[in-house]
Design an enzyme around this catalytic site. Structure first.
Site, mmCIF file in Angstrom:
data_model
loop_
_atom_site.group_PDB
_atom_site.id
_atom_site.type_symbol
_atom_site.label_atom_id
_atom_site.label_comp_id
_atom_site.label_asym_id
_atom_site.label_seq_id
_atom_site.Cartn_x
_atom_site.Cartn_y
_atom_site.Cartn_z
ATOM 1 N NE ARG A 10 -25.561 33.603 -13.381
ATOM 2 C CZ ARG A 10 -24.634 33.805 -14.318
ATOM 3 N NH1 ARG A 10 -24.356 32.858 -15.185
ATOM 4 N NH2 ARG A 10 -23.982 34.926 -14.376
ATOM 5 N NE ARG A 17 -21.149 40.483 -20.241
ATOM 6 C CZ ARG A 17 -21.172 39.412 -19.441
ATOM 7 N NH1 ARG A 17 -20.249 38.478 -19.574
ATOM 8 N NH2 ARG A 17 -22.107 39.276 -18.538
ATOM 9 N NE ARG A 22 -23.642 40.570 -14.742
ATOM 10 C CZ ARG A 22 -22.428 40.864 -15.221
ATOM 11 N NH1 ARG A 22 -22.077 42.120 -15.420
ATOM 12 N NH2 ARG A 22 -21.595 39.905 -15.500
ATOM 13 C CE LYS A 71 -18.955 32.304 -13.797
ATOM 14 N NZ LYS A 71 -18.742 33.665 -13.281
HETATM 15 P P1 ADP Z 1 -16.393 35.574 -15.442
HETATM 16 O O1 ADP Z 1 -16.482 34.699 -16.673
HETATM 17 O O2 ADP Z 1 -16.304 34.756 -14.172
HETATM 18 O O3 ADP Z 1 -17.459 36.616 -15.375
HETATM 19 P P2 ADP Z 1 -13.994 36.654 -16.731
HETATM 20 O O4 ADP Z 1 -13.189 35.442 -17.065
HETATM 21 O O5 ADP Z 1 -14.696 37.333 -17.855
HETATM 22 O O6 ADP Z 1 -14.996 36.339 -15.504
HETATM 23 O O7 ADP Z 1 -13.001 37.677 -15.996
HETATM 24 C C1 ADP Z 1 -13.478 38.961 -15.554
HETATM 25 C C2 ADP Z 1 -12.371 40.006 -15.780
HETATM 26 O O8 ADP Z 1 -11.293 39.764 -14.874
HETATM 27 C C3 ADP Z 1 -11.769 39.985 -17.174
HETATM 28 O O9 ADP Z 1 -11.505 41.315 -17.580
HETATM 29 C C4 ADP Z 1 -10.471 39.179 -17.014
HETATM 30 O O10 ADP Z 1 -9.470 39.589 -17.943
HETATM 31 C C5 ADP Z 1 -10.072 39.521 -15.583
HETATM 32 N N1 ADP Z 1 -9.430 38.409 -14.861
HETATM 33 C C6 ADP Z 1 -9.763 37.094 -14.924
HETATM 34 N N2 ADP Z 1 -8.991 36.369 -14.082
HETATM 35 C C7 ADP Z 1 -8.155 37.253 -13.481
HETATM 36 C C8 ADP Z 1 -7.106 37.123 -12.501
HETATM 37 N N3 ADP Z 1 -6.780 35.942 -11.960
HETATM 38 N N4 ADP Z 1 -6.484 38.256 -12.101
HETATM 39 C C9 ADP Z 1 -6.823 39.461 -12.625
HETATM 40 N N5 ADP Z 1 -7.777 39.654 -13.553
HETATM 41 C C10 ADP Z 1 -8.440 38.559 -13.975
HETATM 42 P P1 AMP Z 2 -22.636 35.810 -17.659
HETATM 43 O O1 AMP Z 2 -22.117 35.937 -19.047
HETATM 44 O O2 AMP Z 2 -22.426 34.441 -17.071
HETATM 45 O O3 AMP Z 2 -22.129 36.906 -16.741
HETATM 46 O O4 AMP Z 2 -24.221 35.973 -17.760
HETATM 47 C C1 AMP Z 2 -24.792 37.161 -18.256
HETATM 48 C C2 AMP Z 2 -26.287 37.183 -17.964
HETATM 49 O O5 AMP Z 2 -26.933 36.105 -18.660
HETATM 50 C C3 AMP Z 2 -26.686 37.013 -16.501
HETATM 51 O O6 AMP Z 2 -26.616 38.238 -15.783
HETATM 52 C C4 AMP Z 2 -28.134 36.512 -16.654
HETATM 53 O O7 AMP Z 2 -29.024 37.553 -17.004
HETATM 54 C C5 AMP Z 2 -28.011 35.596 -17.883
HETATM 55 N N1 AMP Z 2 -27.680 34.215 -17.464
HETATM 56 C C6 AMP Z 2 -26.516 33.550 -17.721
HETATM 57 N N2 AMP Z 2 -26.561 32.312 -17.193
HETATM 58 C C7 AMP Z 2 -27.766 32.187 -16.588
HETATM 59 C C8 AMP Z 2 -28.399 31.152 -15.833
HETATM 60 N N3 AMP Z 2 -27.793 29.972 -15.603
HETATM 61 N N4 AMP Z 2 -29.649 31.385 -15.363
HETATM 62 C C9 AMP Z 2 -30.275 32.537 -15.596
HETATM 63 N N5 AMP Z 2 -29.725 33.571 -16.262
HETATM 64 C C10 AMP Z 2 -28.478 33.399 -16.764
#
Ligand code: ADP
Ligand code: AMP
Length: 223
Positions: free
Chosen positions: A93, A165, A176, A18
């Site tokens: 969420r 992270r 998660r 995302k």
């Molecule tokens: P989210 O915001 O949904 O948690 P991220 O955008 O941070 O996901 O992506 C999670 C991990 O996967 C990151 O390390 C990113 O570089 C990698 N990633 C994202 N999209 C792809 C893809 N299409 N193929 C392979 N790796 C990806």
């Molecule tokens: P993310 O960066 O989206 O993976 O979110 C990291 C963490 O932030 C999650 O595991 C939750 O603890 C908190 N968080 C993010 N968005 C929300 C939401 N919409 N509602 C509740 N907790 C959230």
């Protein structure tokens, strides 16, 4: 008359891509990328009361309570840069969050344009989360295997230091994902019923996921 503000809700489990996609798409659409996880991490960095409250939940891989999360998003949406809309990432969420968002948008006379849902299998998600590195400075997202930076530990965009992270550690990442499938799946059904959900195959390349999103949004010229 000014055009209707553009609200897009990007759904998908942790690690679906995302943030990676939203950063680019938001820029292309000219609307801010509003990521609740990033907002909470900012609060933690600044040591605000909300940050102190959110930290424990985030470290355990649980959701931060609805009331404070909803208030934070409503506040963010009322900032001047959201006058043209927003690309929401990580919110809503839960069902109460989705309903609160609808109420707020109705008050503003806005509506949700589309809800793309990026789908990725669980084993792939865990691999993505365990190899994710983020720039401490600008938030650019890397993956040790799938999107490595040119120089290890250094951001290609701004030269800032990369970090992992704490909640991407395997045990917390698994928790998660559990929380996602339990508490966030009903939100998908909610948007499906409204005819807003568009499924996106998130296991394609980053470029191909982008193209699928552009198609789903139907506002940018396709290449
Ligand atoms: P989210 O915001 O949904 O948690 P991220 O955008 O941070 O996901 O992506 C999670 C991990 O996967 C990151 O390390 C990113 O570089 C990698 N990633 C994202 N999209 C792809 C893809 N299409 N193929 C392979 N790796 C990806
Ligand atoms: P993310 O960066 O989206 O993976 O979110 C990291 C963490 O932030 C999650 O595991 C939750 O603890 C908190 N968080 C993010 N968005 C929300 C939401 N919409 N509602 C509740 N907790 C959230």
């Amino acid at each position: 008359m000014a055009s209707q503000p553009l609200v897009i809700v990007l759904m998908g489990p942790p690690g679906a891509g995302k943030g990676t996609q939203a950063k680019r798409l938001a820029k292309e659409l000219g609307i801010p990328h509003v990521a609740t996880g990033d907002l909470f991490r900012e609060h933690i960095k600044k040591g605000t009361p909300l940050g102190r409250l959110a930290q424990g939940y985030m470290e355990r891989g649980e959701l931060v309570p609805d009331d404070v999360t909803i208030a934070m998003v409503i506040d963010r949406l009322s900032q001047p840069d959201c006058a043209r809309g927003a690309l929401l990432d990580g919110f809503p969420r839960t069902l109460p969050q989705a309903k609160a968002l609808d109420e707020r948008l109705a008050e503003l006379g806005w509506c949700i344009h589309v809800v793309p849902n990026i789908q990725v299998r669980e084993d792939v998600l865990l691999r993505r989360l365990s190899g994710r590195w983020i720039c401490r400075n600008c938030g650019a997202v890397y993956h040790i295997e799938f999107r490595p930076p040119a120089r290890p530990g250094v951001c290609d965009v701004c030269g800032g230091p990369l970090y992992q992270r704490p909640d991407d550690r395997p045990e917390t990442a698994r928790q998660r994902l559990r929380v996602y499938f339990e508490q966030t799946a009903p939100v998908l059904a909610y948007y499906q019923r409204q005819g807003l959900l568009v499924e996106i195959d998130g296991e394609q390349s980053i470029e191909d996921v982008h193209d699928a999103l552009v198609k789903a949004v139907r506002l940018l010229p396709e290449e």
